[in-house]
Design a protein around this motif. Structure first.
Motif, short mmCIF file in Angstrom:
data_model
loop_
_atom_site.label_atom_id
_atom_site.label_comp_id
_atom_site.label_asym_id
_atom_site.label_seq_id
_atom_site.Cartn_x
_atom_site.Cartn_y
_atom_site.Cartn_z
N GLU A 113 -5.68 -14.32 8.88
CA GLU A 113 -7.02 -13.90 8.50
C GLU A 113 -7.07 -12.41 8.16
O GLU A 113 -8.03 -11.93 7.57
CB GLU A 113 -8.02 -14.19 9.63
CG GLU A 113 -8.24 -15.67 9.91
CD GLU A 113 -7.02 -16.37 10.49
OE1 GLU A 113 -6.29 -15.74 11.29
OE2 GLU A 113 -6.77 -17.54 10.14
N GLU A 114 -6.03 -11.68 8.56
CA GLU A 114 -6.04 -10.24 8.33
C GLU A 114 -5.75 -9.90 6.88
O GLU A 114 -5.16 -10.68 6.15
CB GLU A 114 -4.98 -9.56 9.22
CG GLU A 114 -5.48 -9.26 10.61
CD GLU A 114 -4.39 -8.64 11.46
OE1 GLU A 114 -4.58 -7.50 11.89
OE2 GLU A 114 -3.36 -9.30 11.69
N ASN A 115 -6.13 -8.66 6.50
CA ASN A 115 -5.76 -8.16 5.20
C ASN A 115 -4.29 -7.76 5.25
O ASN A 115 -3.87 -6.96 6.09
CB ASN A 115 -6.64 -6.93 4.87
CG ASN A 115 -6.41 -6.44 3.45
OD1 ASN A 115 -5.27 -6.40 2.97
ND2 ASN A 115 -7.47 -6.06 2.79
N TYR A 116 -3.51 -8.33 4.32
CA TYR A 116 -2.06 -8.14 4.38
C TYR A 116 -1.61 -6.72 4.02
O TYR A 116 -0.43 -6.40 4.13
CB TYR A 116 -1.33 -9.18 3.52
CG TYR A 116 -1.15 -10.52 4.20
CD1 TYR A 116 -2.07 -10.99 5.13
CD2 TYR A 116 -0.06 -11.33 3.90
CE1 TYR A 116 -1.90 -12.22 5.75
CE2 TYR A 116 0.12 -12.57 4.51
CZ TYR A 116 -0.80 -13.01 5.44
OH TYR A 116 -0.64 -14.22 6.04
N THR A 117 -2.53 -5.86 3.61
CA THR A 117 -2.15 -4.45 3.39
C THR A 117 -1.71 -3.82 4.71
O THR A 117 -1.10 -2.76 4.72
CB THR A 117 -3.31 -3.62 2.80
OG1 THR A 117 -4.47 -3.80 3.63
CG2 THR A 117 -3.64 -4.04 1.39
N LYS A 118 -2.00 -4.53 5.81
CA LYS A 118 -1.52 -4.07 7.11
C LYS A 118 0.00 -3.89 7.12
O LYS A 118 0.56 -3.10 7.89
CB LYS A 118 -1.92 -5.11 8.17
CG LYS A 118 -1.85 -4.57 9.58
CD LYS A 118 -2.29 -5.59 10.60
CE LYS A 118 -2.00 -5.07 12.01
NZ LYS A 118 -2.02 -6.15 12.99
N LEU A 119 0.67 -4.65 6.26
CA LEU A 119 2.14 -4.58 6.22
C LEU A 119 2.64 -3.24 5.68
O LEU A 119 3.83 -2.95 5.73
CB LEU A 119 2.70 -5.73 5.36
CG LEU A 119 2.42 -7.13 5.91
CD1 LEU A 119 2.85 -8.19 4.92
CD2 LEU A 119 3.13 -7.34 7.24
#
Ligand SMILES: *Cc1c(COP(=O)(O)O)cnc(C)c1O
Length: 439
Positions: free
Chosen positions: A137-143
């Protein structure tokens, strides 16, 4: 082996003669697909994953901005090239010619930007989720965070490649923060190795062919529990990444008002190396269009590994060297002597046929496409753009058209020629290619 060499098609392949082969095992799409242990849900899973990654991809590869973070290529009608081809080879099949320009795919500049990048993303997602660093559910820009990058740095991604797969795996893995090792075959071009090294990728070079690079790379990677080997010969993930191409193409058809049905047959030709890219695309297309799509592969006369595996029924238990070919070709992306056994078993009843081309044609076709359409594609990619002419000149293909009841609809045919690479080829290499005349 003696017996095998008596088969007319194998005889031709062994003599490195150009030939057209219609697949006698082609089944109706429903029956063939029912026998395959994968289906629409697997392709959808891959497509959904690429959507989850879109915000991240947009950040890392800003050139994907206009596609909303999806790595996708244009579909371009090439009527000027079609006119040239018909002038050169009047037997060219009727219908409109389109170029599917994976040669311009963002990030890695070849069809490998589909499967290769997908597999690395899936691996990264799996690792990050297991570590509790990411949820769906998170925004993958977290990576992009230093924490995630530091985590990936503990892991290695490795691959064996003739060049372009190494570029896609290397570029994507390095961007995520992984350590990367690419095991390159002797055919791999120097500029591809240089480009990878400039991105911090470790490039190992082997004197042998692609299968040798894969074998060695796999052994080294398997000995390291922190290393993940992208296995081009057997990977289902790669395959599904490629398969997503079909629904993307379908959306482009819809936007351009192109219909595919029994009265409007679709012919697709894809250059084939080990088989992963063409195999995945074939699977996706057959799921969407069933019997209304006719998929053909193109291989160099010196490396017809998939054709040999399918026609002989030996799949990956035979190599082009076994029938006396040396296996060297200017089509570096197709320089594979033994096909993927996994892909062979999936496409054996889906594929309409194949043809082989001599190397000299690749450069002539490259110049023709550049002159008529101002589009550059690399030599390997040119193997597929002569399809309507090669197929049109074959009596076996004419019999196929008659048998399938396609003759009245050929004027409505759409030919999609899959241009598989080119964007990253440096300018001086382009000049060298353009000036190469083998005949
Ligand atoms: C890899 C490649 C292909 C064929 O893909 P395979 O998965 O090896 O069959 C075709 N054209 C180019 C330019 C490639 O790099």
């Amino acid at each position: 082996m003696e017996k095998l060499l008596e088969q007319p098609i194998v005889k031709k392949l062994a003599a490195a003669e150009e030939c057209v082969w219609i697949n006698p095992a082609l089944a109706d799409a429903k029956t063939a697909l029912a026998a395959i242990p994968y289906g629409k849900a697997d392709v959808k899973d891959a497509a959904d994953r690429l959507l989850r990654f879109a915000p991240y991809i947009r950040e890392v590869f800003p050139e994907t901005e206009e596609n909303g973070g999806l790595i996708e290529s244009p579909l371009t009608e090439i009527s000027n090239f079609a006119a040239w081809l018909r002038g050169e080879m009047p037997e060219t099949l009727p219908g409109r010619l389109f170029l599917k320009r994976d040669s311009d795919l963002q990030a890695a500049g070849s069809v490998k930007a589909r499967g290769g990048i997908y597999e690395v993303l899936k691996h990264a997602e799996t690792l990050a989720m297991e570590e509790g660093l990411l949820s769906r559910e998170e925004n993958y820009t977290k990576l992009l965070s230093p924490e995630c990058k530091a985590f990936f740095k503990q892991h290695e991604v490795a691959v064996g490649s003739t060049g372009n797969l190494g570029l896609s795996i290397g570029i994507m893995s390095a961007a995520l923060g992984f350590r990367v090792t690419v095991h390159m075959s002797a055919d791999a071009k120097q500029w591809k190795k240089d480009l990878l090294r400039s991105k911090g990728v470790t490039v190992m070079e082997y004197a042998g062919d692609y299968s040798e690079a894969v074998r060695q790379g796999r052994a080294i990677s398997d000995a390291d529990p922190m290393s993940y080997f992208v296995d081009d010969e057997n990977s289902v993930d790669l395959f599904m990444g490629y398969a997503v191409a079909a629904e993307r193409l379908d959306a482009q058809f819809a936007a351009q008002g192109i219909v595919v049905d029994a009265e409007h047959p679709l012919f697709v030709t894809i250059p084939c190396g080990v088989g992963g890219a063409p195999g995945g695309i074939t699977f996706g297309l057959k799921l969407l269009y069933g019997d209304n799509v006719h998929v053909f592969y193109a291989e160099p006369t010196q490396c017809p590994c998939m054709l040999l595996g399918l026609a002989s029924g030996k799949n990956s238990d035979i190599s082009v060297q076994d029938i006396g070919l040396h296996g060297r070709t200017h089509a570096d992306g197709l320089a594979v002597g033994r096909p993927s056994g996994f892909v062979g078993s999936v496409v054996k009843e889906l594929l309409a046929g194949e043809y082989t081309v001599e190397d000299y044609r690749l450069y002539d076709l490259m110049r023709a496409l550049l002159d008529t359409e101002s589009i550059f594609i690399e030599p390997s990619a040119c193997a597929g753009i002569i399809a309507p002419a090669m197929l049109g000149g074959s009596a076996d293909m004419q019999a196929y058209i008659a048998e399938k009841g396609l003759a009245p609809h050929m004027e409505n045919a759409v030919h999609v020629l899959w241009a598989t690479g080119g964007r990253l080829v440096p300018e001086e290499m382009r000049q060298e290619y353009v000036n190469t005349h083998l005949k």
